[in-house]
Design an enzyme around this catalytic site. Structure first.
Site, mmCIF file in Angstrom:
data_model
loop_
_atom_site.group_PDB
_atom_site.id
_atom_site.type_symbol
_atom_site.label_atom_id
_atom_site.label_comp_id
_atom_site.label_asym_id
_atom_site.label_seq_id
_atom_site.Cartn_x
_atom_site.Cartn_y
_atom_site.Cartn_z
ATOM 1 N N TYR A 19 53.088 51.520 23.632
ATOM 2 C CA TYR A 19 52.970 50.085 23.329
ATOM 3 C C TYR A 19 53.893 49.307 24.250
ATOM 4 O O TYR A 19 55.058 49.673 24.402
ATOM 5 C CB TYR A 19 53.342 49.803 21.867
ATOM 6 C CG TYR A 19 52.136 49.306 21.110
ATOM 7 C CD1 TYR A 19 51.576 48.072 21.423
ATOM 8 C CD2 TYR A 19 51.542 50.076 20.118
ATOM 9 C CE1 TYR A 19 50.435 47.629 20.779
ATOM 10 C CE2 TYR A 19 50.407 49.635 19.463
ATOM 11 C CZ TYR A 19 49.856 48.408 19.804
ATOM 12 O OH TYR A 19 48.736 47.967 19.168
ATOM 13 N N GLU A 76 53.771 45.477 24.534
ATOM 14 C CA GLU A 76 53.460 44.034 24.429
ATOM 15 C C GLU A 76 54.490 43.227 25.207
ATOM 16 O O GLU A 76 55.684 43.521 25.173
ATOM 17 C CB GLU A 76 53.457 43.607 22.960
ATOM 18 C CG GLU A 76 52.198 44.047 22.246
ATOM 19 C CD GLU A 76 52.143 43.561 20.802
ATOM 20 O OE1 GLU A 76 53.079 42.879 20.348
ATOM 21 O OE2 GLU A 76 51.139 43.883 20.136
ATOM 22 N N ASP A 96 35.040 33.429 39.440
ATOM 23 C CA ASP A 96 34.946 34.745 38.807
ATOM 24 C C ASP A 96 34.316 35.662 39.854
ATOM 25 O O ASP A 96 33.105 35.646 40.062
ATOM 26 C CB ASP A 96 34.073 34.627 37.551
ATOM 27 C CG ASP A 96 33.799 35.980 36.905
ATOM 28 O OD1 ASP A 96 34.187 37.014 37.471
ATOM 29 O OD2 ASP A 96 33.176 35.977 35.820
ATOM 30 N N THR A 129 36.817 41.621 37.623
ATOM 31 C CA THR A 129 36.862 42.959 37.053
ATOM 32 C C THR A 129 37.433 43.889 38.122
ATOM 33 O O THR A 129 37.518 43.528 39.295
ATOM 34 C CB THR A 129 35.463 43.484 36.678
ATOM 35 O OG1 THR A 129 34.635 43.446 37.842
ATOM 36 C CG2 THR A 129 34.819 42.660 35.572
ATOM 37 N N LYS A 140 33.760 47.127 39.616
ATOM 38 C CA LYS A 140 32.472 46.966 40.300
ATOM 39 C C LYS A 140 32.681 47.375 41.763
ATOM 40 O O LYS A 140 33.061 48.513 42.000
ATOM 41 C CB LYS A 140 31.947 45.556 40.058
ATOM 42 C CG LYS A 140 31.713 45.351 38.545
ATOM 43 C CD LYS A 140 31.192 44.011 38.142
ATOM 44 C CE LYS A 140 31.054 43.963 36.624
ATOM 45 N NZ LYS A 140 30.679 42.622 36.134
ATOM 46 N N ARG A 153 37.697 50.614 34.497
ATOM 47 C CA ARG A 153 37.042 49.527 33.759
ATOM 48 C C ARG A 153 38.086 48.580 33.170
ATOM 49 O O ARG A 153 38.864 48.960 32.307
ATOM 50 C CB ARG A 153 36.231 50.166 32.624
ATOM 51 C CG ARG A 153 35.422 49.243 31.746
ATOM 52 C CD ARG A 153 34.368 50.058 31.019
ATOM 53 N NE ARG A 153 33.540 50.693 32.025
ATOM 54 C CZ ARG A 153 32.555 50.078 32.696
ATOM 55 N NH1 ARG A 153 32.234 48.835 32.421
ATOM 56 N NH2 ARG A 153 31.880 50.717 33.624
HETATM 57 C C1 LIG Z 1 30.672 42.039 35.010
HETATM 58 C C2 LIG Z 1 31.065 40.613 34.988
HETATM 59 C C3 LIG Z 1 31.987 40.117 34.042
HETATM 60 C C4 LIG Z 1 32.424 40.868 32.803
HETATM 61 O O1 LIG Z 1 33.009 42.035 32.894
HETATM 62 P P1 LIG Z 1 33.199 43.002 31.622
HETATM 63 O O2 LIG Z 1 34.329 43.848 32.081
HETATM 64 O O3 LIG Z 1 31.912 43.705 31.438
HETATM 65 O O4 LIG Z 1 33.571 42.157 30.449
HETATM 66 C C5 LIG Z 1 32.392 38.800 34.147
HETATM 67 N N1 LIG Z 1 31.909 38.014 35.133
HETATM 68 C C6 LIG Z 1 31.014 38.431 36.028
HETATM 69 C C7 LIG Z 1 30.521 37.493 37.076
HETATM 70 C C8 LIG Z 1 30.553 39.738 35.981
HETATM 71 O O5 LIG Z 1 29.626 40.151 36.868
#
Ligand SMILES: *Cc1c(COP(=O)(O)O)cnc(C)c1O
Length: 430
Positions: free
Chosen positions: A61, A63, A207, A233, A236, A242
């Site tokens: 933990y 936090e 994003d 993220t 990807k 993840r």
């Molecule tokens: C995949 C994705 C997310 C979310 O990611 P998670 O880890 O699945 O919550 C947010 N924004 C965009 C543009 C994405 O492609």
């Protein structure tokens, strides 16, 4: 006695402790290695990241932030998080980064809570045109909490038209503009988004979940230093564990940190943060940059052969790691396409195309990405072969028996690029 005596349950290998799960872990490893993975949001992380994510750090933990924790015994994990922060800062050249978000969605939730108030107007790319559900889908927290106005692509070009977005922004007068997409095959013009945001007095959030690896590898323009806040993220194109992370100007640093904890999350996942530190460290290598360049080159090769074989692509091609196949002029639906490719040994997802007339459970498109196959080692010639297989599978006249023959072809190609050979050859399942 100790519960960690060799015979006790806590000491047992998963194959002994839980054969049902062990079998499923092994089957999933074999599934990943035995098919051609082309889901555009997926990738294969390295062994070091798998080890970190499966480490004793899951017990801790922590936090709070490094050196300012609410728990004792954090001296080691403090160093882990310091490394993740230092490396992310070096990779992206950001003022500030928070590496604690559990996922991309959580990163977005935290960022919104700093940039806007509930009920405020926000503009984001609509899901139907390639945006993400956290960019204002009605049934998502984002669409319930904020007044989202979706922008879309041009009906003629199927590309984002910055003049249209500017006009809409002047009408809507949003407090925040969100740029970033999950199914858009073209480069995003971050400076144009920032100009529009400045004109209407809005903030800009980018994003970059899908293209983060391309940005880190220098093959897609970076939003860092242009957007007020950048969310992402790790898993990807970046190829990490993840999870998510948030970068911002100094002005928002304290707000972002507080929004993540205690605003939204409790204890950070320190094992995953160790995996992030490893992945960010790997971003700094020539090998990583080469892989990102090859991901884009591979996608260009894939697009070229698909088009040459009469397959329609949204915008006619790609600048990044994905293509969006448009089946709307064929008798096949996106669902059919996904099923046919699955049978041919290629994993993809059905996806709406702009102005799709079919429901989201059926769709008229298929999204196909090259990040995972590139990580396996494939190059443009291999992707040309993959494209030939895909084109044949998506030809309406191709019968089930032909799809089985295509599966043998994709299997033979995959076999030349072993995935996780160290794990496949082990008797233990993972
Ligand atoms: C995949 C994705 C997310 C979310 O990611 P998670 O880890 O699945 O919550 C947010 N924004 C965009 C543009 C994405 O492609």
């Amino acid at each position: 006695m100790s519960f960690f005596d060799p015979e006790s349950q806590l000491s047992q290998d998963v194959s002994v402790a839980d054969p049902a799960i062990a079998t499923l872990l092994r089957r999933e490893l074999e599934r990943q290695a035995g098919t051609l993975e082309m889901i555009a949001s997926e990738n294969f992380t390295g062994i070091a990241v798998l080890q970190a994510v499966g480490s004793v750090l899951t017990n801790k933990y922590a936090e709070g932030l490094p050196h300012k924790r609410y728990y004792g015994g954090c001296e080691v994990v403090d160093e882990v998080e310091d490394l993740a922060i230092a490396r992310a800062t070096q990779v992206f050249g950001c003022d500030h980064v928070n590496v604690q978000p559990h996922s991309g969605s959580t990163a977005n939730e935290a960022a919104y809570s700093v940039l806007v108030q509930p009920g405020d107007r926000v503009m984001g790319m609509s899901l139907a045109h390639g945006g993400h559900l956290t960019h204002g889908l009605k049934v998502n927290f984002s669409g319930r909490m904020y007044e989202f106005h979706g922008y879309g692509v041009s009906p003629e070009t199927h590309r984002l038209d910055m003049d249209d977005i500017r006009r809409q922004a002047h009408e809507v007068k949003p407090k925040l503009i969100v740029a970033g997409a999950s199914a858009y095959p073209r480069t995003l013009d971050f400076p144009a988004f920032r100009d529009i945001a400045d004109e209407v007095g809005a903030r800009l959030m980018v994003d970059m979940a899908h293209v983060a690896g391309l940005v880190a590898g220098g093959v897609h323009p970076s939003p860092v230093g242009i957007a007020h806040v950048v969310t992402s993220t790790m898993h990807k194109t970046l190829g990490g564990p993840r999870s998510g992370f948030i970068m911002c100007d100094e002005e928002f640093a304290t707000g972002i940190d507080r929004a993540v904890f205690p605003g939204l999350q409790g204890g950070p996942l320190m094992h995953v943060i160790a995996g992030k530190a490893i992945a960010f460290g790997q971003c700094l290598t020539p090998e990583f940059r080469e892989r990102q360049q090859r991901t884009v080159d591979n996608c260009a090769a894939l697009a070229e052969v698909l088009v040459a074989n009469g397959i329609d692509l949204v915008t006619g091609g790609t600048d990044n790691h994905l293509v969006l196949v448009d089946l709307s002029k064929t008798p096949l639906t996106g669902k059919d396409g996904e099923e046919r490719l699955e049978r041919a040994g290629i994993t993809v997802n059905k996806n709406g195309v702009p102005f799709d007339e079919r429901p989201p459970t059926v769709t008229s498109g298929v999204r196909i990405g090259t990040a995972a196959l590139t990580t396996r080692g494939m190059g443009p010639d291999d992707l040309r072969e993959v494209a030939a297989i895909i084109a044949e599978a998506l030809t309406p006249a191709t019968a089930d028996a032909d799809l089985d023959a295509l599966r043998a072809r994709s299997g033979a190609l995959g076999a030349r690029f072993p995935l996780y050979p160290q794990l496949i050859n082990e008797t233990t399942p993972v």
